[in-house]
Motif scaffolding. Structure first.
Motif, PDB file in Angstrom:
ATOM      1  N   PRO A  32       0.945  -1.038   0.028  1.00 47.70           N
ATOM      2  CA  PRO A  32       0.045   0.090  -0.113  1.00 47.70           C
ATOM      3  C   PRO A  32       0.923   1.148  -0.153  1.00 47.70           C
ATOM      4  O   PRO A  32       1.896   1.420   0.808  1.00 47.70           O
ATOM      5  CB  PRO A  32      -0.608  -0.236   1.314  1.00 47.70           C
ATOM      6  CG  PRO A  32      -0.043  -0.991   2.166  1.00 47.70           C
ATOM      7  CD  PRO A  32       0.514  -1.949   1.291  1.00 47.70           C
ATOM      8  N   ALA A  33       0.570   2.191  -0.878  1.00 46.94           N
ATOM      9  CA  ALA A  33       0.999   3.648  -0.889  1.00 46.94           C
ATOM     10  C   ALA A  33       1.306   4.349   0.478  1.00 46.94           C
ATOM     11  O   ALA A  33       2.011   4.957   0.804  1.00 46.94           O
ATOM     12  CB  ALA A  33       0.629   4.203  -2.067  1.00 46.94           C
ATOM     13  N   VAL A  34       0.007   4.163   0.855  1.00 49.09           N
ATOM     14  CA  VAL A  34      -0.356   4.812   2.463  1.00 49.09           C
ATOM     15  C   VAL A  34      -0.403   3.700   3.538  1.00 49.09           C
ATOM     16  O   VAL A  34      -1.293   2.713   3.247  1.00 49.09           O
ATOM     17  CB  VAL A  34      -1.464   5.573   2.381  1.00 49.09           C
ATOM     18  CG1 VAL A  34      -1.713   6.386   3.919  1.00 49.09           C
ATOM     19  CG2 VAL A  34      -1.123   6.885   1.217  1.00 49.09           C
ATOM     20  N   GLU A  54       0.186  -2.728 -14.484  1.00 43.89           N
ATOM     21  CA  GLU A  54      -0.578  -1.490 -14.920  1.00 43.89           C
ATOM     22  C   GLU A  54      -1.812  -1.091 -14.064  1.00 43.89           C
ATOM     23  O   GLU A  54      -2.175   0.043 -13.842  1.00 43.89           O
ATOM     24  CB  GLU A  54      -1.223  -1.832 -16.440  1.00 43.89           C
ATOM     25  CG  GLU A  54      -0.385  -2.080 -17.446  1.00 43.89           C
ATOM     26  CD  GLU A  54      -1.019  -2.538 -18.660  1.00 43.89           C
ATOM     27  OE1 GLU A  54      -2.092  -2.473 -18.618  1.00 43.89           O
ATOM     28  OE2 GLU A  54      -0.217  -2.706 -19.870  1.00 43.89           O
ATOM     29  N   ASP A  55      -2.080  -1.905 -13.190  1.00 38.09           N
ATOM     30  CA  ASP A  55      -3.136  -1.360 -12.205  1.00 38.09           C
ATOM     31  C   ASP A  55      -2.152  -1.660 -10.689  1.00 38.09           C
ATOM     32  O   ASP A  55      -1.917  -2.642 -10.454  1.00 38.09           O
ATOM     33  CB  ASP A  55      -4.161  -2.549 -12.123  1.00 38.09           C
ATOM     34  CG  ASP A  55      -5.203  -2.165 -11.063  1.00 38.09           C
ATOM     35  OD1 ASP A  55      -5.171  -1.091 -10.358  1.00 38.09           O
ATOM     36  OD2 ASP A  55      -6.192  -3.003 -11.130  1.00 38.09           O
ATOM     37  N   THR A  56      -2.185  -0.559 -10.132  1.00 37.19           N
ATOM     38  CA  THR A  56      -1.615  -0.537  -8.864  1.00 37.19           C
ATOM     39  C   THR A  56      -2.419  -0.641  -7.523  1.00 37.19           C
ATOM     40  O   THR A  56      -2.033  -0.296  -6.513  1.00 37.19           O
ATOM     41  CB  THR A  56      -0.603   0.622  -8.612  1.00 37.19           C
ATOM     42  OG1 THR A  56      -1.312   1.865  -8.825  1.00 37.19           O
ATOM     43  CG2 THR A  56       0.471   0.786  -9.636  1.00 37.19           C
ATOM     44  N   THR A  57      -3.549  -0.955  -7.692  1.00 40.44           N
ATOM     45  CA  THR A  57      -4.988  -0.917  -6.808  1.00 40.44           C
ATOM     46  C   THR A  57      -4.285  -2.129  -5.640  1.00 40.44           C
ATOM     47  O   THR A  57      -3.885  -3.065  -5.941  1.00 40.44           O
ATOM     48  CB  THR A  57      -6.157  -1.300  -7.305  1.00 40.44           C
ATOM     49  OG1 THR A  57      -6.331  -0.307  -8.262  1.00 40.44           O
ATOM     50  CG2 THR A  57      -7.094  -1.436  -6.222  1.00 40.44           C
ATOM     51  N   TYR A  58      -4.477  -1.435  -4.502  1.00 37.81           N
ATOM     52  CA  TYR A  58      -4.278  -2.350  -3.156  1.00 37.81           C
ATOM     53  C   TYR A  58      -5.392  -2.694  -2.473  1.00 37.81           C
ATOM     54  O   TYR A  58      -6.078  -2.038  -2.169  1.00 37.81           O
ATOM     55  CB  TYR A  58      -3.096  -2.036  -2.426  1.00 37.81           C
ATOM     56  CG  TYR A  58      -2.493  -2.986  -1.434  1.00 37.81           C
ATOM     57  CD1 TYR A  58      -1.557  -3.831  -1.616  1.00 37.81           C
ATOM     58  CD2 TYR A  58      -3.320  -2.764  -0.131  1.00 37.81           C
ATOM     59  CE1 TYR A  58      -1.274  -4.770  -0.427  1.00 37.81           C
ATOM     60  CE2 TYR A  58      -3.017  -3.778   1.067  1.00 37.81           C
ATOM     61  CZ  TYR A  58      -1.829  -4.777   0.619  1.00 37.81           C
ATOM     62  OH  TYR A  58      -1.456  -5.549   1.896  1.00 37.81           O
ATOM     63  N   ASN A  61      -3.710  -8.175  -2.641  1.00 36.53           N
ATOM     64  CA  ASN A  61      -2.460  -7.748  -1.696  1.00 36.53           C
ATOM     65  C   ASN A  61      -1.371  -8.480  -2.189  1.00 36.53           C
ATOM     66  O   ASN A  61      -1.221  -9.054  -3.395  1.00 36.53           O
ATOM     67  CB  ASN A  61      -3.166  -8.178  -0.246  1.00 36.53           C
ATOM     68  CG  ASN A  61      -3.173  -9.851  -0.077  1.00 36.53           C
ATOM     69  OD1 ASN A  61      -2.719 -10.641  -1.017  1.00 36.53           O
ATOM     70  ND2 ASN A  61      -3.978 -10.239   0.964  1.00 36.53           N
ATOM     71  N   CYS A  62      -0.390  -8.346  -1.468  1.00 36.88           N
ATOM     72  CA  CYS A  62       0.994  -8.867  -1.706  1.00 36.88           C
ATOM     73  C   CYS A  62       1.065 -10.399  -2.091  1.00 36.88           C
ATOM     74  O   CYS A  62       1.666 -10.780  -2.988  1.00 36.88           O
ATOM     75  CB  CYS A  62       1.951  -8.328  -0.698  1.00 36.88           C
ATOM     76  SG  CYS A  62       1.776  -8.893   0.839  1.00 36.88           S
ATOM     77  N   SER A  63       0.282 -11.077  -1.165  1.00 36.78           N
ATOM     78  CA  SER A  63       0.403 -12.464  -1.108  1.00 36.78           C
ATOM     79  C   SER A  63      -0.616 -13.207  -2.464  1.00 36.78           C
ATOM     80  O   SER A  63      -0.026 -14.101  -3.031  1.00 36.78           O
ATOM     81  CB  SER A  63      -0.482 -13.124  -0.002  1.00 36.78           C
ATOM     82  OG  SER A  63       0.552 -12.498   1.268  1.00 36.78           O
TER      83      SER A  63
END
Length: 468
Positions: free
Chosen positions: A284-286, A348-352, A358-360
């Motif tokens: 997550p960016a934040v 291309e999609d950075t949605t978290y 998620n990362c996993s």
């Protein structure tokens, strides 16, 4: 289990053998239906004893090699081995209450799994959560059917369960065969969305051009050496990344999150790295609020919980900014072109999203894209690849872990176990029996050497004796 086989066998293999897969599905479904119907009146025309002996042999074989697994793999092997052995012994013993005991155990397992699936789907609310709820309700219905004595007063429990397993397996194989007739991309490896679809299509095109040769080595004695080219799955465990001492909660700490003495929740992290300089690590960016009051709300895989994410540039940068990964799984047999295609589209999609994207989950989907068609590259394109995969215990382990990841949420702990199981399928190790025999042989050799040294020492002592 069918999904795992679709991923590891690949598009070309499935398309060439769809008739054989369909025949296997028809036979499995018919035998399962016959067993189930035969058991309804309590008088069995099909003898269950041969199936019980097969269960006992499989259970003993699983227990004999269970110690060779790692982490959750070992636990699942022991659970499977003890479950098979207990069921077989009860069936073969002739004990008058055996059917009742088996019914209660099976019904409780179905009930617990169904309730867990419904609860997790209701909390997480991922895209197909309603289908998961329906599947959980079906398991609860089966549990109720097994709990009550009608119509056979528990005598039909074993053939009921065996018949259901064969019917569901046959149905899945039939669906697989029908889709494989005109298969352009692998639907199992496309669970990650459009990126996985593209990766599967590119890999299939490369396979058609002969870019997917059989590997020279079919058995790998251990994980890759540090100097070998291999795909690496990095996992930061929840306990390993906790800022202060974590509370002792074994299963929760391993598979969900660790809570430290200050009440702060740590969920861990996962990333994937390849020698071709592909590094997949979504974060997550934040920073997400992970206090106990807010954590339940953020578990939902709904759009309101989507936050901006970012992909870390490489492992060196991420480990320096945070800490080194606590666990690594390395795999030799992967397809760099499929992985690169997946990565080009996925980033291309950075949605978290904490539970849905998620990362996993990102690492698990990337791993599936990279390992599509891995089995034929090791064992060739004949039916031997199909048979050897079925005989590998990690196939069952990987299927159970993937089910939990798909119906609940992918976590670093699940991704770690999934990567370990897939590594044993993509890079086959010597069988557990082989390892056990080697261990016994090494132990016998050490004992013989020790006895030889003792005899030599006694002979030298006698030679120095004044009475010699």
């Amino acid at each position: 289990m069918v999904r795992i086989m679709m991923i590891l066998l690949g598009v070309e293999y499935l398309r060439e053998r769809w008739r054989g897969v369909m025949a296997a599905g028809v036979v499995s479904a018919l035998v399962g239906a016959a067993l189930f119907i035969d058991a309804l009146d309590g008088v069995l025309y099909f003898h269950i004893a041969p199936f019980a002996w097969l269960l006992l042999i499989e259970g003993l074989a699983t227990l004999a090699v269970a110690w060779t697994g790692m982490g959750g793999q070992r636990t699942l092997r022991y659970v499977k081995g003890f479950g098979f052995c207990m069921t077989a012994v009860l069936v073969l013993s002739g004990y008058r209450h055996a059917s009742f005991i088996i019914s209660m155990v099976f019904a409780t397992l179905f009930l617990a799994d169904g309730m867990l699936q419904i609860a997790s789907a209701w909390v997480v609310r991922y895209r197909t959560w309603r289908l998961a709820v329906a599947g959980g309700a079906l398991q609860i219905a089966i549990a109720i059917f097994l709990y009550q004595p009608y119509p056979t007063h528990y005598k039909g429990t074993v053939p009921y369960c065996l018949g259901l397993i064969l019917m569901f397996a046959g149905w899945n194989l039939l669906l697989l065969a029908l889709r494989a007739r005109r298969l352009a991309v692998n639907p199992a490896a496309a669970q990650g969305g459009a990126a996985a679809l593209v990766a599967s299509a590119v890999g299939a095109a490369n396979s058609a051009k002969g870019a997917d040769p059989k590997l020279a080595q079919t058995v790998f004695d251990g994980p890759p050496e540090p100097q070998e080219r291999a795909l690496t799955v990095h996992v930061w465990t929840p306990v390993g990344t906790s800022k202060s001492e974590a509370r002792r909660q074994p299963l929760i700490n391993r598979y969900i999150a660790a809570v430290d003495r200050d009440g702060v929740i740590s969920t861990g992290h996962a990333a994937l790295e390849s020698p071709e300089r592909v590094y997949i690590s979504l974060y997550p960016a934040v920073e997400i609020d992970r206090s106990p009051d807010e954590f339940t709300r953020t578990l939902r895989a709904t759009r309101e919980n989507d936050v901006p994410g970012l992909f870390q540039p490489d492992y060196v940068t991420e480990s320096k900014a945070w800490c080194p990964s606590t666990r690594q799984v390395r795999i030799r047999n992967y397809d760099p072109l499929r992985l690169e295609s997946f990565w080009q589209r996925y980033r291309e999609d950075t949605t978290y999203n904490l539970t849905h994207r998620n990362c996993s989950s990102t690492v698990s989907h990337a791993l599936e894209a990279a390992l599509e068609g891995a089995t034929p590259r090791v064992w060739g394109h004949g039916w031997l690849a199909f048979a050897r995969m079925l005989m590998t215990p990690e196939l069952w382990v990987a299927a159970q872990v993937r089910k939990r990841g798909q119906t609940m949420a992918w976590t670093p702990g699940l991704t770690l176990d999934y990567a370990r199981a897939l590594s044993m399928l993509a890079d086959p190790r010597p069988s557990g029996w082989t390892r056990m025999l080697r261990s016994l042989r090494a132990s016998m050799l050490r004992r013989e050497r020790r006895h030889e040294r003792e005899r030599k020492h006694e002979a030298d002592h006698d030679g120095r004796s004044p009475h010699a």
